[in-house]
Design a protein around this motif. Structure first.
Motif, mmCIF file in Angstrom:
data_model
loop_
_atom_site.group_PDB
_atom_site.id
_atom_site.type_symbol
_atom_site.label_atom_id
_atom_site.label_comp_id
_atom_site.label_asym_id
_atom_site.label_seq_id
_atom_site.Cartn_x
_atom_site.Cartn_y
_atom_site.Cartn_z
ATOM 1 N N TRP A 163 9.847 9.686 -0.468
ATOM 2 C CA TRP A 163 10.754 8.582 -0.849
ATOM 3 C C TRP A 163 9.865 7.697 -1.766
ATOM 4 O O TRP A 163 8.522 7.794 -1.850
ATOM 5 N N HIS A 203 5.417 3.377 -5.326
ATOM 6 C CA HIS A 203 4.817 4.265 -4.759
ATOM 7 C C HIS A 203 5.355 5.491 -4.316
ATOM 8 O O HIS A 203 6.633 5.502 -4.103
ATOM 9 N N HIS A 212 -1.296 0.974 6.335
ATOM 10 C CA HIS A 212 -0.427 -0.302 6.587
ATOM 11 C C HIS A 212 0.687 -0.056 7.637
ATOM 12 O O HIS A 212 0.854 1.011 8.030
ATOM 13 N N HIS A 226 9.433 3.729 -3.396
ATOM 14 C CA HIS A 226 9.597 2.368 -3.492
ATOM 15 C C HIS A 226 8.467 1.450 -3.952
ATOM 16 O O HIS A 226 7.413 1.780 -3.920
ATOM 17 N N HIS A 278 4.238 -0.220 8.295
ATOM 18 C CA HIS A 278 5.544 -0.040 7.468
ATOM 19 C C HIS A 278 6.684 -0.952 7.983
ATOM 20 O O HIS A 278 7.790 -1.038 7.348
ATOM 21 N N HIS A 320 5.982 7.684 -1.736
ATOM 22 C CA HIS A 320 5.499 7.675 -0.377
ATOM 23 C C HIS A 320 5.350 9.013 0.497
ATOM 24 O O HIS A 320 6.522 9.825 0.530
ATOM 25 N N HIS A 324 -1.584 6.411 3.256
ATOM 26 C CA HIS A 324 -1.274 7.105 1.918
ATOM 27 C C HIS A 324 -2.282 8.431 1.881
ATOM 28 O O HIS A 324 -3.110 8.514 2.501
ATOM 29 N N HIS A 358 0.921 3.900 8.706
ATOM 30 C CA HIS A 358 1.093 4.667 7.597
ATOM 31 C C HIS A 358 0.088 4.984 6.942
ATOM 32 O O HIS A 358 -0.866 3.836 6.616
ATOM 33 N N HIS A 407 5.597 -1.631 -3.800
ATOM 34 C CA HIS A 407 4.499 -1.709 -3.192
ATOM 35 C C HIS A 407 3.554 -2.812 -3.692
ATOM 36 O O HIS A 407 2.228 -2.622 -3.453
HETATM 37 CU CU1 C2O Z 1 6.056 3.458 2.346
HETATM 38 CU CU2 C2O Z 1 2.362 2.376 1.630
HETATM 39 O O1 C2O Z 1 4.288 2.799 1.713
#
Ligand code: C2O
Ligand code: CU
Length: 563
Positions: A125, A87, A454, A127, A456, A89, A402, A400, A129
């Motif tokens: 960043w 993902h 969501h 990472h 984090h 981020h 998206h 958080h 998911h």
């Molecule tokens: Cu860093 Cu949905 O995440």
């Protein structure tokens, strides 16, 4: 404030000596290759620590440098022996390339997202998911930084020589077990590392230095500051620069949050100082802050770092460079926060807990747990929305979203401090606090793949503290339902190799797959008899790129053949 601790003394006597801060190499251009793989690091004497990392790294990965306006193609190869996703981020990308739980990359497969960089210059960043495995995979080290550059930022007199006066700092705390293995649910997270180095130091020239701070921990918040309360300036939040530098002595970052800060080291040649966390000043309920007395029988939550002030990185000041930046700019960029009057809706999101009287999870949004098949919000493209998040649990949660960046409107009705008035994608919501955020859902609509919101804290997320929203074309009259293909048939889109999850198809004596093009022309059919398999591999690589409909035992699924 309790006494000042040197982190090393209180955390881990097994640690090696001071290490020079590693600076991850950069990748730039239009084509990026990432390879997530298993590796290991000898952090402590005794057992080596198993890690996950990207490319040549044993831990974390390279820093991707993106330019606003560029089209980028990324290839992500999965070599970890398990399913994952990657993902981006904070980046504003189409849902299908967002790398959430709906875009699994099976072991051995390669995922090839491509998108135009629409983001403002800032620090982002990447990472994993994957549903229920984010903590496990991210805590093992599968993460890296993304720096977006743009013209507005380039015109400012800011330090931007990567690794010289512009320093990336990925700060993490984790718990290692007795065999030195990372514990995704470890709450005694006292192994502190910066860019993967324990007990790190860095030599920096006596001039203005820019730090790009990322809290990449699973749960801990840091209350960043420098020794002797030296003041510094916050110049950017998660998704871009502020209007002007905000002078402060602290910046609190919860998991997932970033800040860019400037500190003036002019005249300090030969001196040293520390980047610290003044965690004694965090409120009770914020992970990493002072702990509250726990009812008997509760699991131990007390890391020795909780509620104390500790050092994170030693800074040794060396001679000034030629052409050094030695002053702090007066102003930065123009920001146009969305106006409340333009919001079409206020969504109320209550953070609740299974047991509201303990600090234990699982935690929920509006009392429901994550469901891949439930779209929580359907949002017409270009709408402006206010989300009002109220925390009714006893612990703080970094909220958080998206897709888009938001602005914080207020906390419990109080105005946001200057240093948090930029674009953000994570905001910490403390117990009993209500935080209102405002955002506009622009550019990307999709009726197949949703975006996520969501907590984090990675274990909260994995335990179901996540929801999904779908941004749909503004003209769509009906509310789309989630296409089952988004998770039954994956990757979707794919290059033709697709996996069909049979668990949800039901126990059928045979599986018949008919492929139709978007005009309804029947193209091919496949039959699998007496299948006891859990998944079926479909080879659709002979199809041209485009949209198809698969009839699988009389149900219809959308499938997109892409690259
Ligand atoms: Cu860093 Cu949905 O995440
Ligand atoms: Cu949480």
């Amino acid at each position: 404030m309790r006494g000042l601790f040197i982190a090393l003394l209180c955390i881990n006597s097994r640690a090696f000596a001071q290490q020079a801060l590693p600076i991850p190499d950069t990748l730039s251009g239009n084509n990026f290759n990432l390879r997530m793989h298993k590796d290991s690091v000898q952090w402590f004497q005794g057992k080596i620590t198993q890690t996950l990392s990207f490319n040549e790294y044993k831990y974390l990965g390279p820093t991707l440098i993106l330019y606003k306006g560029d089209e980028v193609n990324i290839s992500v190869k999965n070599e970890i022996g398990d399913t994952t996703t990657v993902h981006w981020h904070g980046l504003h990308v189409p849902a299908i390339w967002n790398g959430g739980p709906h875009s699994p990359i099976l072991d051995g497969d390669t995922w090839k997202p491509n998108f135009t960089v629409l983001d403002n210059a800032s620090t982002y960043w990447y990472h994993p998911h994957f549903d229920k495995k984010t903590a496990l995979q991210a805590i093992k080290g599968a993460a890296g930084l993304i720096i977006v550059r743009d013209k507005e930022e380039a015109a400012l007199a800011l330090p931007r020589t990567y690794g010289v006066d512009d320093i990336p700092l990925v700060v993490q705390c984790k718990q290692l077990d007795a065999d030195n293995q990372a514990m995704p649910r470890g709450m005694q997270d006292s192994t502190l590392m910066v860019n993967g180095a324990i007990n790190a130091y860095v030599n920096l020239p006596a001039q203005v230095i820019r730090f790009r701070l990322l809290n990449a921990s699973g749960e801990r918040s840091f209350n960043f500051g420098f020794s002797q309360n030296k003041s510094f300036y916050v110049i950017g939040n998660d998704g871009g620069l502020l209007k002007k530098p905000a002078a402060t002595t602290r910046v609190r970052l919860s998991p997932g949050e970033r800040a860019e800060v400037l500190i003036d080291l002019s005249g300090m040649n030969t001196q040293s100082l520390y980047l610290m966390s003044y965690a004694s000043e965090l409120n009770v309920g914020v992970q990493g802050g002072p702990t509250m007395p726990m009812p008997p029988g509760s699991p131990p939550m007390d890391s020795p770092l909780n509620g104390i002030d500790f050092n994170i990185l030693k800074i040794q000041v060396v001679e000034q460079n030629a052409n050094a930046i030695t002053s702090i700019p007066n102003s930065l960029v123009t920001l146009l926060p969305y106006e409340e009057k333009n919001a079409s809706i206020t969504r109320l999101i209550n953070i609740t807990a299974k047991d509201s009287l303990t600090m234990d999870g699982p935690f929920y949004f509006n009392d429901s747990t994550f469901d891949m098949m439930r779209i929580d919000y359907t949002i017409p493209l270009n709408s402006t929305e206010i989300w009002s998040i109220t925390n009714k649990s006893m612990v703080a949660h970094p909220f958080h979203t998206h897709d888009v960046q938001f602005y914080i409107l207020d906390r419990d009705g109080n105005p946001t401090p200057e240093r948090e008035r930029g674009r953000k994608d994570v905001v910490l919501v403390e117990p009993n606090e209500t935080v209102r955020i405002i955002m506009k859902f622009e550019d990307h609509a999709d009726t197949i793949v949703p975006y996520m919101y969501h907590c984090h804290v990675l274990m909260h997320e994995d335990d179901g503290m996540m929801g999904q929203f779908m941004v749909v074309p503004a003209s769509s009259s009906s509310i789309p339902r989630l296409e089952k293909s988004a998770y039954l048939l994956y990757p979707n889109p794919s290059n033709g190799k697709a996996h069909l999850d049979l668990n949800d198809i039901g126990n059928k004596p045979e599986i018949i797959v008919d492929v139709y093009d978007s005009k309804g022309l029947h193209l091919m059919s496949m039959t699998e008899e007496n299948s006891n398999k859990q998944s079926l591999d479909l080879d659709l690589s002979s199809l041209a790129n485009g949209l198809y409909f698969l009839h699988i035992n009389k149900q219809t699924y959308k499938y997109i053949k892409g690259n």
